[in-house]
Design a protein around this motif. Sequence first.
Motif, PDB file in Angstrom:
ATOM      1  N   PRO A   1      91.923 -28.677 -23.596  1.00 30.01           N
ATOM      2  CA  PRO A   1      90.762 -27.828 -23.274  1.00 30.01           C
ATOM      3  C   PRO A   1      90.307 -27.892 -21.822  1.00 30.01           C
ATOM      4  O   PRO A   1      89.932 -26.861 -21.254  1.00 30.01           O
ATOM      5  N   GLN A   2      90.320 -29.076 -21.220  1.00 27.52           N
ATOM      6  CA  GLN A   2      89.873 -29.157 -19.837  1.00 27.52           C
ATOM      7  C   GLN A   2      90.840 -28.450 -18.896  1.00 27.52           C
ATOM      8  O   GLN A   2      90.423 -27.689 -18.002  1.00 27.52           O
TER       9      GLN A   2
ATOM     10  N   ARG B   1      82.097 -19.039 -16.935  1.00 26.81           N
ATOM     11  CA  ARG B   1      82.018 -20.492 -17.097  1.00 26.81           C
ATOM     12  C   ARG B   1      82.154 -20.791 -18.587  1.00 26.81           C
ATOM     13  O   ARG B   1      81.344 -20.340 -19.386  1.00 26.81           O
ATOM     14  N   GLY B   2      83.179 -21.543 -18.940  1.00 27.29           N
ATOM     15  CA  GLY B   2      83.486 -21.763 -20.349  1.00 27.29           C
ATOM     16  C   GLY B   2      83.279 -23.189 -20.809  1.00 27.29           C
ATOM     17  O   GLY B   2      83.159 -24.121 -20.005  1.00 27.29           O
ATOM     18  N   GLN B   3      83.251 -23.354 -22.115  1.00 28.84           N
ATOM     19  CA  GLN B   3      83.199 -24.672 -22.771  1.00 28.84           C
ATOM     20  C   GLN B   3      84.130 -24.603 -23.975  1.00 28.84           C
ATOM     21  O   GLN B   3      84.194 -23.576 -24.657  1.00 28.84           O
ATOM     22  N   ILE B   4      84.827 -25.689 -24.223  1.00 25.25           N
ATOM     23  CA  ILE B   4      85.744 -25.742 -25.367  1.00 25.25           C
ATOM     24  C   ILE B   4      85.619 -27.086 -26.061  1.00 25.25           C
ATOM     25  O   ILE B   4      85.649 -28.135 -25.403  1.00 25.25           O
ATOM     26  N   ILE B   5      85.487 -27.064 -27.376  1.00 24.02           N
ATOM     27  CA  ILE B   5      85.630 -28.271 -28.190  1.00 24.02           C
ATOM     28  C   ILE B   5      86.677 -27.968 -29.257  1.00 24.02           C
ATOM     29  O   ILE B   5      86.512 -27.056 -30.057  1.00 24.02           O
ATOM     30  N   ALA B   6      87.748 -28.733 -29.244  1.00 27.64           N
ATOM     31  CA  ALA B   6      88.824 -28.566 -30.232  1.00 27.64           C
ATOM     32  C   ALA B   6      88.888 -29.802 -31.117  1.00 27.64           C
ATOM     33  O   ALA B   6      88.407 -30.875 -30.755  1.00 27.64           O
ATOM     34  N   ARG B   7      89.504 -29.644 -32.274  1.00 29.38           N
ATOM     35  CA  ARG B   7      89.573 -30.734 -33.235  1.00 29.38           C
ATOM     36  C   ARG B   7      91.009 -31.197 -33.418  1.00 29.38           C
ATOM     37  O   ARG B   7      91.920 -30.387 -33.552  1.00 29.38           O
ATOM     38  N   GLY B   8      91.193 -32.516 -33.420  1.00 29.38           N
ATOM     39  CA  GLY B   8      92.484 -33.090 -33.755  1.00 29.38           C
ATOM     40  C   GLY B   8      93.386 -33.304 -32.564  1.00 29.38           C
ATOM     41  O   GLY B   8      93.067 -32.983 -31.423  1.00 29.38           O
TER      42      GLY B   8
ATOM     43  N   GLY C   1      86.390 -29.824 -23.195  1.00 27.00           N
ATOM     44  CA  GLY C   1      86.414 -29.544 -21.767  1.00 27.00           C
ATOM     45  C   GLY C   1      85.199 -28.734 -21.365  1.00 27.00           C
ATOM     46  O   GLY C   1      84.613 -28.005 -22.184  1.00 27.00           O
ATOM     47  N   SER C   2      84.813 -28.858 -20.090  1.00 21.35           N
ATOM     48  CA  SER C   2      83.682 -28.123 -19.538  1.00 21.35           C
ATOM     49  C   SER C   2      84.102 -27.494 -18.219  1.00 21.35           C
ATOM     50  O   SER C   2      84.783 -28.133 -17.404  1.00 21.35           O
TER      51      SER C   2
ATOM     52  N   ASP D   1      77.708 -26.504 -13.496  1.00 13.54           N
ATOM     53  CA  ASP D   1      77.163 -27.829 -13.187  1.00 13.54           C
ATOM     54  C   ASP D   1      77.289 -28.809 -14.349  1.00 13.54           C
ATOM     55  O   ASP D   1      76.782 -29.928 -14.249  1.00 13.54           O
ATOM     56  N   GLY D   2      77.925 -28.399 -15.441  1.00  7.41           N
ATOM     57  CA  GLY D   2      77.817 -29.168 -16.668  1.00  7.41           C
ATOM     58  C   GLY D   2      78.937 -30.134 -16.958  1.00  7.41           C
ATOM     59  O   GLY D   2      79.752 -30.483 -16.100  1.00  7.41           O
ATOM     60  N   MET D   3      78.990 -30.533 -18.213  1.00  9.18           N
ATOM     61  CA  MET D   3      80.003 -31.468 -18.677  1.00  9.18           C
ATOM     62  C   MET D   3      80.019 -31.494 -20.203  1.00  9.18           C
ATOM     63  O   MET D   3      79.085 -31.029 -20.851  1.00  9.18           O
ATOM     64  N   ALA D   4      81.098 -32.045 -20.720  1.00 12.32           N
ATOM     65  CA  ALA D   4      81.185 -32.326 -22.149  1.00 12.32           C
ATOM     66  C   ALA D   4      80.903 -33.804 -22.351  1.00 12.32           C
ATOM     67  O   ALA D   4      81.384 -34.653 -21.590  1.00 12.32           O
ATOM     68  N   ILE D   5      80.112 -34.117 -23.372  1.00 14.58           N
ATOM     69  CA  ILE D   5      79.801 -35.512 -23.710  1.00 14.58           C
ATOM     70  C   ILE D   5      80.018 -35.688 -25.202  1.00 14.58           C
ATOM     71  O   ILE D   5      79.643 -34.835 -26.014  1.00 14.58           O
TER      72      ILE D   5
END
Length: 560
Positions: free
Chosen positions: A467-468, A527-534, A548-549, A554-558
């Motif tokens: 994702p990143q 500007r995208g954000q992705i959270i994938a599983r597995g 990924g962010s 200005d952001g991030m994934a936590i």
Amino acid sequence: MDRDAELPFLSHRSVLVCKSGCVASSQQLATNIGIDILKKGGNAADAAIAVAAALNVTEPTSTGIGGDAFCLYFDNETKKVHGMNGSGRAPGKLTLELLNKEGFTEKNKFPANHGHTVTVPGAAAAWCDTVDKFGSGKLTLADTLEPAIKLAEDGFPVQKITAHAWKQGSHLLLEPGNTDGQDLLLNGKAPGHGDIMKNPKLATTFRELAANGKKGFYEGRIAQAICDAVSKFGGVMSLDDLKNHVTTFEDPIKTSYKGHNVWEIPPNGQGITALMALNILEEFNLKEMGHNSAQYLHTLIEALRLSFADTFKHCADPSKVHVPVDKMLCKNYAAERRRLISKERAIPEVCHGESLSGSDTVYFSVVDRRGNACSFINSNYMGFGTGIVPSNCGFTLQNRGYNFTLEPGHPNVIAPNKRPYHTIIPAMVTSGETGELLASYGVMGGFMQPQGHVQVLLNMLEFGMDPQMALDMPRFCIGHGHTVKSGSLEHVALEYGIPDNVVKQLQDMGHGVTPHVAGFSRSLFGRGQIIARGKWPFKPDNDCYWAGSDPRADGMAIGY
């Protein structure tokens, strides 16, 4: 060297891997607030609304309670994807006849900050309804809003990219008659990078919503302030328009791409554009072409041009006009469109569409320890929207109505109580075999959004990027995404990082290209954000999330 001139991605950011839950947004304080809600026992929906409210505080340049919102919610117990349409409608008195009498036509449209561009803000109801319908039941709406209230009252440091956007849009807050615009400024100017900004009036608005629910926004003091502000700038919104607003919950639309179900919000949203493009692209050997090669980009550009042309022709409020969704998503129809794509030239004769205008929006994604996910998007439309600030409310009003056409007979022609063609779209991917969640993702940015959905998804599915990495890669954008007065499907902007030889080959194919778009202008590409599983890619055989962010924000994934 002025590094802002290129805003280069010099540092390495690894994909985040976590186990219990995750939030990815365009502002780190908002991301942290979402994580805190998850740790308190809230689910993905609860955390999403906490993030939405926090982003209203920290990025009023892009989003807020004066705008609209959409979400897709994945219920891990039932494996069902739910859709929520939180877009507002035009005022009941706003007719084409009225506009024509005032001298406004398709060739002489009202300005983007006119009161007529303000549709009923749908976000407040969407926040309440998301918690009511999808929330855990363990936290109240007040619980989810409290962190943003504290942030607005205590103040927060403004981040770099947001500071730039704030300055770019601050002229709207200084318009004559916009007396409350000063509430979103610091000593009469946009706050700079690192300045501490407070918004106590927005905190008060949030407290009224927390205490009284939707009535606290759509009736009483706030509703009256909205109507007064719209009227001051030439609009015709009434208290009944606000009181009668409702969120709708709708079945999402989907297509299958090589065994993966890709989900979008149906019209009046433009998610159908991304699905149509994926249908066209499915039979091409994209991996063999090579990532971001000239032939690869040409093929994606043409598929998206064809899809946009159809979307502009048909997409509108389905409660007012017929939208042929089944035909548009038919695989046989995609095959017909696929045959129009040549390997040697562009196809301008089928590419004409409406003028593309720019947008600023926030997209964010949340997953929780129970496997639920919320793909959420919230927007003012163009930056601060109209920039109009209702008295003592602390937020700006959107200009989503600018996306109506004034062409008589067009499906998207402006009409009373009608929703406009809408650009903001969240997305999800599930397994075609098991129904398991594979990814909750999105890319904000006006008409860039379906283009971003396609590009980052193919980065993952076709080229195995995590994702990143999928978000880091340079993109293209059809249309002048941030030029309000001009733009067409003929033009293609290419982000800094796409090689000169590829640029030259695309020009030789007939594309009108602006190459090497860099610096803060990278916002054109969303500007995208992705959270994938597995395990990667898309193999949900363990309990980890991969996130990924976008480096363009200005952001991030936590995770935790």
